[in-house]
Design a protein around this motif. Sequence first.
Motif, PDB file in Angstrom:
ATOM      1  N   TRP A 122      97.411 -22.235  43.335  1.00  0.00           N
ATOM      2  CA  TRP A 122      96.755 -21.621  42.177  1.00  0.00           C
ATOM      3  C   TRP A 122      95.539 -20.813  42.633  1.00  0.00           C
ATOM      4  CZ3 TRP A 122      91.719 -22.643  40.731  1.00  0.00           C
ATOM      5  CH2 TRP A 122      91.303 -22.004  39.576  1.00  0.00           C
ATOM      6  N   GLY A 123      94.772 -21.330  43.595  1.00  0.00           N
ATOM      7  CA  GLY A 123      93.586 -20.622  44.083  1.00  0.00           C
ATOM      8  C   GLY A 123      93.943 -19.311  44.753  1.00  0.00           C
ATOM      9  N   ALA A 124      95.001 -19.320  45.558  1.00  0.00           N
ATOM     10  CA  ALA A 124      95.430 -18.090  46.220  1.00  0.00           C
ATOM     11  C   ALA A 124      95.921 -17.066  45.195  1.00  0.00           C
ATOM     12  CB  ALA A 124      96.515 -18.399  47.240  1.00  0.00           C
ATOM     13  N   LEU A 125      96.666 -17.529  44.193  1.00  0.00           N
ATOM     14  CA  LEU A 125      97.122 -16.622  43.127  1.00  0.00           C
ATOM     15  C   LEU A 125      95.946 -16.098  42.307  1.00  0.00           C
ATOM     16  CD1 LEU A 125     100.380 -18.347  41.852  1.00  0.00           C
ATOM     17  CD2 LEU A 125     100.176 -16.141  43.001  1.00  0.00           C
ATOM     18  N   ASP A 126      94.927 -16.932  42.140  1.00  0.00           N
ATOM     19  CA  ASP A 126      93.740 -16.522  41.397  1.00  0.00           C
ATOM     20  C   ASP A 126      93.044 -15.359  42.100  1.00  0.00           C
ATOM     21  OD1 ASP A 126      91.686 -16.639  39.439  1.00  0.00           O
ATOM     22  OD2 ASP A 126      90.446 -17.777  40.853  1.00  0.00           O
ATOM     23  N   VAL A 127      92.976 -15.407  43.418  1.00  0.00           N
ATOM     24  CA  VAL A 127      92.374 -14.304  44.172  1.00  0.00           C
ATOM     25  C   VAL A 127      93.166 -13.023  43.939  1.00  0.00           C
ATOM     26  CG1 VAL A 127      91.839 -13.422  46.480  1.00  0.00           C
ATOM     27  CG2 VAL A 127      91.418 -15.810  45.939  1.00  0.00           C
ATOM     28  N   TRP A 128      94.473 -13.118  44.023  1.00  0.00           N
ATOM     29  CA  TRP A 128      95.323 -11.944  43.865  1.00  0.00           C
ATOM     30  C   TRP A 128      95.189 -11.357  42.452  1.00  0.00           C
ATOM     31  CZ3 TRP A 128     100.141 -11.243  41.192  1.00  0.00           C
ATOM     32  CH2 TRP A 128     100.771 -10.032  41.504  1.00  0.00           C
ATOM     33  N   VAL A 129      95.245 -12.227  41.440  1.00  0.00           N
ATOM     34  CA  VAL A 129      95.152 -11.763  40.048  1.00  0.00           C
ATOM     35  C   VAL A 129      93.773 -11.166  39.782  1.00  0.00           C
ATOM     36  CG1 VAL A 129      95.107 -12.555  37.654  1.00  0.00           C
ATOM     37  CG2 VAL A 129      96.927 -13.304  39.168  1.00  0.00           C
ATOM     38  N   THR A 130      92.720 -11.824  40.269  1.00  0.00           N
ATOM     39  CA  THR A 130      91.360 -11.309  40.051  1.00  0.00           C
ATOM     40  C   THR A 130      91.207  -9.937  40.684  1.00  0.00           C
ATOM     41  OG1 THR A 130      90.538 -13.583  40.116  1.00  0.00           O
ATOM     42  CG2 THR A 130      88.910 -11.844  40.323  1.00  0.00           C
ATOM     43  N   ARG A 131      91.761  -9.757  41.862  1.00  0.00           N
ATOM     44  CA  ARG A 131      91.693  -8.462  42.540  1.00  0.00           C
ATOM     45  C   ARG A 131      92.434  -7.382  41.743  1.00  0.00           C
ATOM     46  NH1 ARG A 131      95.103  -6.504  46.424  1.00  0.00           N
ATOM     47  NH2 ARG A 131      94.264  -4.745  47.563  1.00  0.00           N
ATOM     48  N   GLN A 132      93.621  -7.730  41.241  1.00  0.00           N
ATOM     49  CA  GLN A 132      94.390  -6.763  40.459  1.00  0.00           C
ATOM     50  C   GLN A 132      93.664  -6.386  39.169  1.00  0.00           C
ATOM     51  OE1 GLN A 132      97.085  -5.230  41.507  1.00  0.00           O
ATOM     52  NE2 GLN A 132      97.020  -6.386  43.386  1.00  0.00           N
ATOM     53  N   VAL A 133      93.087  -7.384  38.500  1.00  0.00           N
ATOM     54  CA  VAL A 133      92.376  -7.123  37.242  1.00  0.00           C
ATOM     55  C   VAL A 133      91.162  -6.242  37.509  1.00  0.00           C
ATOM     56  CG1 VAL A 133      90.980  -8.239  35.447  1.00  0.00           C
ATOM     57  CG2 VAL A 133      93.212  -9.165  36.048  1.00  0.00           C
ATOM     58  N   TRP A 134      90.419  -6.543  38.582  1.00  0.00           N
ATOM     59  CA  TRP A 134      89.232  -5.758  38.897  1.00  0.00           C
ATOM     60  C   TRP A 134      89.627  -4.311  39.190  1.00  0.00           C
ATOM     61  CZ3 TRP A 134      86.798  -2.638  42.306  1.00  0.00           C
ATOM     62  CH2 TRP A 134      85.421  -2.477  42.119  1.00  0.00           C
ATOM     63  N   ASN A 135      90.710  -4.130  39.957  1.00  0.00           N
ATOM     64  CA  ASN A 135      91.152  -2.769  40.267  1.00  0.00           C
ATOM     65  C   ASN A 135      91.575  -2.015  39.014  1.00  0.00           C
ATOM     66  OD1 ASN A 135      90.662  -2.850  42.978  1.00  0.00           O
ATOM     67  ND2 ASN A 135      92.724  -3.490  43.523  1.00  0.00           N
ATOM     68  N   GLN A 136      92.219  -2.725  38.083  1.00  0.00           N
ATOM     69  CA  GLN A 136      92.653  -2.053  36.848  1.00  0.00           C
ATOM     70  C   GLN A 136      91.463  -1.670  35.980  1.00  0.00           C
ATOM     71  OE1 GLN A 136      95.430  -4.454  34.719  1.00  0.00           O
ATOM     72  NE2 GLN A 136      97.094  -3.011  35.043  1.00  0.00           N
TER      73      GLN A 136
END
Length: 185
Positions: free
Chosen positions: A123-137
């Motif tokens: 979950w933590g690794a996925l959280d990093v990926w999702v947070t990065r995608q959201v920030w980029n969007q």
Amino acid sequence: MGTAERHDAPEYSAVAHRTVPRRREAPDHDIPADGHGPAAEAARDAMRETVQDRPRPRPLWVEEPARRRRMPDPVRTAAVRAVLIISVTLILAMTAVLCTLADSWLAFPMVIGSVAGTVVATWGALDVWVTRQVWNQRNGVVSVPSSTARSLRRERRRARRQARAAERTKKRMGRADSAGQLSHS
């Protein structure tokens, strides 16, 4: 002789520890001990030249510019959280292995903990990926010319400019209408 006895002894008193400035002895008889005069100046100049001619030692490290830009704060926070969770999970897994090898009763709880830790670490690794995608969007990738966020910002700026221009013309119209009136009644 103990510490208290040394403290009371006259040779260990505070007065005995003071250093008396001594006159330096000159290594060469041509240079006066007080460091003044033409011979002393010449000696200092010669020393400066030898120090300047010596190759400088190589620095311990050299500052280099960063190759990539710094991660945004939310992404970095998520990454730190994920690293901490993963490290705790690895510690739990290692403890489970060692407890299993030692036939300890803690082996079963540690295995359960490491399985739960693996789920949380994923979950933590996925959280990093999702947070990065959201920030980029939301904030856009500045380096990409066809960034959707950049065009959205451009549209928002254009809309704000038009709204301000419309507001100014509305105020001007209101002033022009009230200029013809003599009173506000």
